[in-house]
Design a protein around this motif. Structure first.
Motif, PDB file in Angstrom:
ATOM      1  N   ASP A 117       0.847  -1.188   0.000  1.00  0.00           N
ATOM      2  CA  ASP A 117       0.000   0.000   0.000  1.00  0.00           C
ATOM      3  C   ASP A 117       0.890   1.248   0.000  1.00  0.00           C
ATOM      4  N   ALA A 118       0.816   1.999  -1.103  1.00  0.00           N
ATOM      5  CA  ALA A 118       1.680   3.171  -1.218  1.00  0.00           C
ATOM      6  C   ALA A 118       1.427   4.173  -0.099  1.00  0.00           C
ATOM      7  N   ALA A 119       0.170   4.239   0.377  1.00  0.00           N
ATOM      8  CA  ALA A 119      -0.160   5.211   1.427  1.00  0.00           C
ATOM      9  C   ALA A 119       0.644   4.953   2.691  1.00  0.00           C
ATOM     10  N   GLY A 120       1.099   3.713   2.877  1.00  0.00           N
ATOM     11  CA  GLY A 120       1.883   3.398   4.070  1.00  0.00           C
ATOM     12  C   GLY A 120       3.347   3.161   3.736  1.00  0.00           C
ATOM     13  N   GLY A 121       3.765   3.551   2.539  1.00  0.00           N
ATOM     14  CA  GLY A 121       5.168   3.379   2.163  1.00  0.00           C
ATOM     15  C   GLY A 121       5.455   2.091   1.411  1.00  0.00           C
ATOM     16  N   GLY A 122       4.402   1.333   1.091  1.00  0.00           N
ATOM     17  CA  GLY A 122       4.603   0.083   0.343  1.00  0.00           C
ATOM     18  C   GLY A 122       4.455   0.290  -1.150  1.00  0.00           C
ATOM     19  N   ASP A 123       4.359  -0.811  -1.872  1.00  0.00           N
ATOM     20  CA  ASP A 123       4.303  -0.722  -3.328  1.00  0.00           C
ATOM     21  C   ASP A 123       3.520  -1.912  -3.885  1.00  0.00           C
ATOM     22  N   PRO A 124       2.388  -1.644  -4.555  1.00  0.00           N
ATOM     23  CA  PRO A 124       1.616  -2.767  -5.098  1.00  0.00           C
ATOM     24  C   PRO A 124       2.389  -3.563  -6.149  1.00  0.00           C
ATOM     25  N   VAL A 125       3.324  -2.910  -6.828  1.00  0.00           N
ATOM     26  CA  VAL A 125       4.088  -3.630  -7.853  1.00  0.00           C
ATOM     27  C   VAL A 125       5.078  -4.605  -7.201  1.00  0.00           C
ATOM     28  N   MET A 126       5.502  -4.290  -5.972  1.00  0.00           N
ATOM     29  CA  MET A 126       6.387  -5.222  -5.270  1.00  0.00           C
ATOM     30  C   MET A 126       5.687  -6.565  -5.087  1.00  0.00           C
ATOM     31  N   LYS A 166      -0.288   0.056 -23.649  1.00  0.00           N
ATOM     32  CA  LYS A 166      -0.972  -0.582 -22.524  1.00  0.00           C
ATOM     33  C   LYS A 166      -0.096  -0.330 -21.313  1.00  0.00           C
ATOM     34  N   LYS A 167      -0.620   0.431 -20.374  1.00  0.00           N
ATOM     35  CA  LYS A 167       0.194   0.787 -19.223  1.00  0.00           C
ATOM     36  C   LYS A 167      -0.656   0.644 -17.972  1.00  0.00           C
ATOM     37  N   ASP A 168      -0.087   0.007 -16.951  1.00  0.00           N
ATOM     38  CA  ASP A 168      -0.843  -0.208 -15.715  1.00  0.00           C
ATOM     39  C   ASP A 168      -1.031   1.101 -14.965  1.00  0.00           C
ATOM     40  N   ALA A 169      -2.207   1.235 -14.373  1.00  0.00           N
ATOM     41  CA  ALA A 169      -2.502   2.360 -13.493  1.00  0.00           C
ATOM     42  C   ALA A 169      -2.349   1.850 -12.072  1.00  0.00           C
ATOM     43  N   ASN A 170      -1.230   2.207 -11.431  1.00  0.00           N
ATOM     44  CA  ASN A 170      -0.935   1.700 -10.091  1.00  0.00           C
ATOM     45  C   ASN A 170      -1.284   2.744  -9.041  1.00  0.00           C
ATOM     46  N   PRO A 171      -2.047   2.353  -8.017  1.00  0.00           N
ATOM     47  CA  PRO A 171      -2.393   3.333  -6.978  1.00  0.00           C
ATOM     48  C   PRO A 171      -1.147   3.827  -6.253  1.00  0.00           C
ATOM     49  N   GLY A 172      -0.993   5.129  -6.182  1.00  0.00           N
ATOM     50  CA  GLY A 172       0.134   5.705  -5.448  1.00  0.00           C
ATOM     51  C   GLY A 172       1.385   5.897  -6.287  1.00  0.00           C
ATOM     52  N   PHE A 173       1.332   5.469  -7.550  1.00  0.00           N
ATOM     53  CA  PHE A 173       2.491   5.646  -8.436  1.00  0.00           C
ATOM     54  C   PHE A 173       2.003   6.178  -9.773  1.00  0.00           C
ATOM     55  N   ILE A 174       2.891   6.849 -10.501  1.00  0.00           N
ATOM     56  CA  ILE A 174       2.498   7.393 -11.797  1.00  0.00           C
ATOM     57  C   ILE A 174       3.352   6.772 -12.888  1.00  0.00           C
ATOM     58  N   ASN A 175       2.704   6.184 -13.876  1.00  0.00           N
ATOM     59  CA  ASN A 175       3.393   5.652 -15.046  1.00  0.00           C
ATOM     60  C   ASN A 175       3.261   6.625 -16.200  1.00  0.00           C
ATOM     61  N   GLU A 176       4.186   6.498 -17.149  1.00  0.00           N
ATOM     62  CA  GLU A 176       4.136   7.391 -18.310  1.00  0.00           C
ATOM     63  C   GLU A 176       4.020   6.594 -19.596  1.00  0.00           C
ATOM     64  N   ALA A 177       3.341   7.160 -20.564  1.00  0.00           N
ATOM     65  CA  ALA A 177       3.286   6.596 -21.903  1.00  0.00           C
ATOM     66  C   ALA A 177       3.071   7.761 -22.857  1.00  0.00           C
ATOM     67  N   TRP A 178       3.308   7.537 -24.141  1.00  0.00           N
ATOM     68  CA  TRP A 178       3.070   8.648 -25.079  1.00  0.00           C
ATOM     69  C   TRP A 178       2.587   8.112 -26.415  1.00  0.00           C
ATOM     70  N   THR A 179       1.953   9.018 -27.176  1.00  0.00           N
ATOM     71  CA  THR A 179       1.548   8.651 -28.522  1.00  0.00           C
ATOM     72  C   THR A 179       1.583   9.885 -29.406  1.00  0.00           C
TER      73      THR A 179
END
Lengths: 529, 376
Positions: free
Chosen positions: A237-246, B198-211
């Protein structure tokens, strides 16, 4: 020393097994436990298959007809979990239990009581998983890959049961793997050096090391899901310093070796069947061993090819693309070796060979789509579409499952002492062969055309293919009932009696014991020259 | 909010612009230089596989036919050959190197998001997309426009069944458009096949893509990462317009959003009748709430709570407004303050307090909602 030998000889005539259910509950005999594993796997194959039928029924035409999306997601999730952990893995463990001691000339597995335990905790694990479907809100619905935070913050309370059942499955697998390793290291017959070991034993040895390496990683992943959901941790959970991609990195560090866990023993099986029915020694035995080991090693450094769209750095995308492409080299060596074994052989087409040939062709097709998926820029288009679904069903159904069926046809006469019903076998093979391709081949097309996976409803352009896919699915499901009938018939000892040799071209210690194999075998180790 | 008018405009536009070419059995070429490169790579690797397949399966078939026992074939004795084995290790390796080089080139180009002309923030949430133009005061949600009755087979399905939205994303052609992609809840994946993005939307993180789209047109895609119950029902629609037309469009949107805000302030002084609140509220409920809480307000037991007969909907009005406006952190309940206007918020809360036998008889007005938001 002589008194020990006398005791063993004495045992041969008195099997010391209780009657009825207690025989199976308390058994420490590798053949009994192998049989239990195989039947359990078959039952789970039918249960998981029934769930696939629900999925295909809903996808028969566009619109929602039969199930709600939430239940649909539970079906895709539990179908995946059951087929991986309940059907394919226990089937291979069952084959290992039956065949590894017979192939290396050992009287039993090295740790028989643990063997009993590793099987008998499995039904409990799956009872827990299946019962969670009947809870309020249903069972796990986040895919068998249980990506966080869908499986943590956004899942319902059946997640705890899911986590618990995966823990038990993991413990069972680790115990099974330890048993295989200890048996192979310590109990080979005199004269059976490493490079004289049958291929099935080699592939299972390597598989067992993979299992010990990665099942604890899976246990770690589910435990972190558990504590994130219930105990306020923030691993994912990023809100707590974690990472869903991990989460995905940890899951696929388990998940990629896991797919080799499900295919390496298949390579072993095919490497027995092809030489037997080509009446010619396996081509390139040592390169087969090295190829298996290389595949296993490479399997640890390719995991992130499941995650190209998660937004990894360019360097990581390149690394995982190249490493993944590299795996096709040792895999190619295997296929070339099988074809070279057949080359200028004296080939006959009994049922094990039919399934082995189907395996070689269809697994290779799955390998080709795998190579395509390795190309990162193109994977962006393939990822999470039916193209991926087609790919992994080609390697797991027409790969792993077909190899298990080939193995059953190959060794069933040894287990039961009776030849299988050839007519039923032919029906089973041809019905399966045609329907499985109708089921999975068009998935390539709808995937490329843009149909995402794990959706209960789809755009109209995919309607025609999905209808055919569903028809193929129902036909493939029904075809397995023929197999069920055939196995029941053989295990009730109906059929032509089988000789000890069974197949005229077969080689190996397992063919030196009578058919059916006696309850206790190789109490005096055979000499391998 | 004039959503209906906007949808109508978009629909007319859509019918007048070219629709991208697509295949029922193969990847599409798409409409960008990158997507064409990707298609080229796809076909190259496919043909490589075909050639290898023909060779391997050909050899196998030859052996199966001519080295049969029933034809009297006697087995040969060879079982290894260092030369052959080295050859079929080295040759595939070289083919792979040949494939890896162009793939790496395309990949490097795809990941170069620098020097963008337009930047758009794409945010996924269960189960809709939100687009925010970083250089303009324009942002809006984009929801599935297919009627529920089509999904439940009560109406005939339209041509773009499940691939249509109320408000598509609009981008200019010939300019480098950068997407910043993120999520408010679970992981989603923003996918437009014609752009090869196709790029994942991850909560708390920002990904980039372009067209950089070459031709004006309308391009459809879908969410590609399992994101819960309605994962199959969150399409992406992008309209590419000529730059001049795009500029006109974005200016117009800016004006509209400004006016809507002014209108909203005026609304605060007025009280709406129960009947009107219920009418508007029902519509809002169907599009924003019914996916989880179900059209009958009963929710999904064990997954999404019922509103029918719930304590919050019957008694605690301040809490009810708070939950709808701010959401409930750590659950699937979103904050609707940004998604709905004050009037819509007031209407939907009124609806929830008076529908399905929740007969509180109470109305909630825009000013009540505003009071909670502004803290007065």
């Amino acid at each position: 020393m002589s008194s020990v030998a006398d005791d063993l000889h004495h045992d041969e005539h008195h099997d010391h097994k209780p009657a009825g259910i207690m025989r199976w509950l308390l058994t420490t005999n590798h053949k009994d436990i192998g049989t239990l594993y195989l039947w359990f796997a078959f039952i789970m194959f039918l249960v998981g298959g029934a769930m696939a039928m629900v999925i295909r029924a809903e996808l028969f035409q566009p619109g929602l007809q039969i199930v709600e999306p939430n239940f649909f997601n539970q079906m895709t999730t539990v179908h995946g979990l059951i087929m991986v952990f309940g059907a394919v893995m226990p089937a291979f463990t069952g084959l290992a239990n039956w065949m590894v001691p017979l192939m290396i000339g050992a009287p039993d597995m090295a740790l028989p009581r643990m063997n009993n335990w590793s099987f008998w905790i499995l039904p409990g694990a799956f009872l827990i998983l299946l019962s969670s479907l009947f809870l309020e809100g249903g069972g796990p619905n986040f895919g068998w890959t249980f990506y966080a935070p869908l499986s943590t913050t956004f899942s319902n309370d059946s997640t705890a049961l899911f986590v618990f059942s995966v823990h038990i499955m993991g413990i069972s697998s680790i115990m099974g793997a330890i048993n295989v390793i200890v048996t192979i290291f310590n109990m080979r017959a005199p004269g059976m050096t490493w490079m004289k070991m049958p291929m099935f034993v080699w592939t299972w040895l390597i598989t067992a090391f993979l299992l010990i390496a990665v099942m604890p990683v899976l246990a770690g992943a589910v435990t972190m899901v558990l504590t994130d959901k219930y105990f306020g941790t923030s691993f994912f959970d990023a809100a707590g310093g974690g990472d869903p991609v991990m989460f995905q990195h940890i899951f696929w560090f388990f998940g990629h070796p896991e797919v080799y866990i499900m295919i390496l023993p298949a390579f072993g099986i095919i490497s027995h069947i092809v030489p037997t029915f080509s009446r010619k020694r396996l081509f390139g035995y040592s390169s087969m061993v090295y190829a298996t080991a290389s595949i296993a090693l490479l399997s640890f450094i390719v995991w992130a090819h499941h995650m190209f769209t998660t937004g990894m750095p360019l360097f990581a995308e390149m690394f995982f693309m190249f490493a993944t492409m590299l795996i096709s080299v040792p895999t190619g060596v295997k296929v070339f070796n099988w074809v070279a074994t057949m080359w200028r052989g004296s080939i006959s087409y009994e049922m094990p060979m039919m399934f082995a040939l189907a395996f070689i062709v269809l697994f290779t097709i799955g390998g080709f789509s795998g190579l395509m998926l390795a190309i990162t820029p193109v994977d962006f288009q393939y990822h999470d579409t039916y193209f991926v679904v087609a790919h992994f069903h080609y390697v797991l159904v027409t790969g792993a499952v077909f190899s298990i069926m080939a193995a059953v046809y190959y060794w069933l006469p040894k287990w039961c002492g009776k030849m299988y019903d050839v007519t039923l076998a032919k029906w089973h093979f041809w019905c399966s062969m045609i329907s499985v391709n109708l089921l999975f081949f068009p998935m390539h097309f709808v995937g490329l055309a843009g149909m995402p996976r794990r959706i209960p409803d789809y755009a109209l352009q995919f309607a025609d293919f999905n209808k055919w896919i569903s028809i193929g699915g129902f036909a493939f499901g029904l075809s397995q009932l023929i197999f069920l009938a055939l196995v029941i018939k053989a295990s009730r000892k109906i059929g032509e009696p089988a000789t000890a040799q069974v197949w005229d071209g077969a080689e190996g210690l397992e063919w030196e014991v009578p058919s059916p194999a006696p309850y206790h075998t190789f109490e005096t180790p055979p000499e391998v020259k | 909010m004039g959503k209906g008018v906007l949808t109508a405009i978009c629909a007319t536009l859509a019918s007048s612009v070219a629709v991208a070419e697509r295949s029922d059995i193969n990847l599409r070429k798409g409409v960008t230089d990158i997507s064409e490169q990707v298609y080229g790579l796809h076909m190259t690797i496919f043909y490589i596989c075909v050639v290898i397949g023909v060779l391997v399966f050909g050899a196998m078939l030859y052996a199966m036919i001519f080295h049969r026992k029933s034809k009297g074939a006697k087995p040969a004795n060879f079982h290894e050959s260092v030369k052959v084995e080295v050859a079929w290790t080295i040759v595939p390796f070289l083919i792979l190197v040949g494939m890896a080089v162009p793939a790496a080139k395309t990949l490097i180009a795809m990941e170069d998001t620098t020097e963008a002309d337009v930047t758009i923030l794409v945010t996924g949430s269960q189960w809709k997309w939100h687009y925010k133009y970083m250089d303009h005061e324009v942002d809006y949600f984009s929801l599935l426009a297919t009627q529920q009755e089509q999904i439940t087979n009560k109406f005939d399905k339209g041509e773009n069944y499940l691939l249509e939205v109320d408000r598509p994303l609009v981008i200019p052609t010939g300019q480098k458009v950068r997407f910043l992609i993120t999520s408010d809840d679970v992981i989603h994946s923003w996918w437009v096949p014609d752009f090869a993005i196709k790029k994942d939307a991850n909560p708390g993180f920002i990904n980039e893509a372009w067209t950089k789209v070459n031709e004006p047109g309308l391009y459809r895609g879908q969410c590609a990462e399992l994101c819960g119950k309605d994962h199959g029902f969150m399409p992406v629609v992008v309209i590419a317009k000529e730059p001049a037309e795009y500029e006109r469009w974005i200016a117009e949107q800016e004006q509209k959003q400004l006016k809507a805000k002014e209108k909203e302030q005026k609304m605060l002084a007025m009280n709406m009748e129960m009947e009107e609140l219920m009418d508007v509220g029902k519509q809002v409920y169907q599009s924003a709430c019914a996916a989880c809480h179900m059209p009958n307000g009963e929710g999904l037991p064990g997954v999404f709570p019922a509103l029918k007969g719930s304590d919050v909907a019957l008694n605690d009005m301040p809490k009810h407004i708070d939950v709808v406006v701010n959401g409930v952190p750590g659950t699937a309940m979103q904050a609707f303050a940004k998604q709905l206007s004050l009037k819509e918020l007031a209407a939907v809360i009124t609806y929830e307090r008076n529908a399905w036998g929740n007969d509180t008889g109470e109305t909630v007005q825009a000013k009540d909602v505003n009071a909670l938001i502004t803290g007065n």
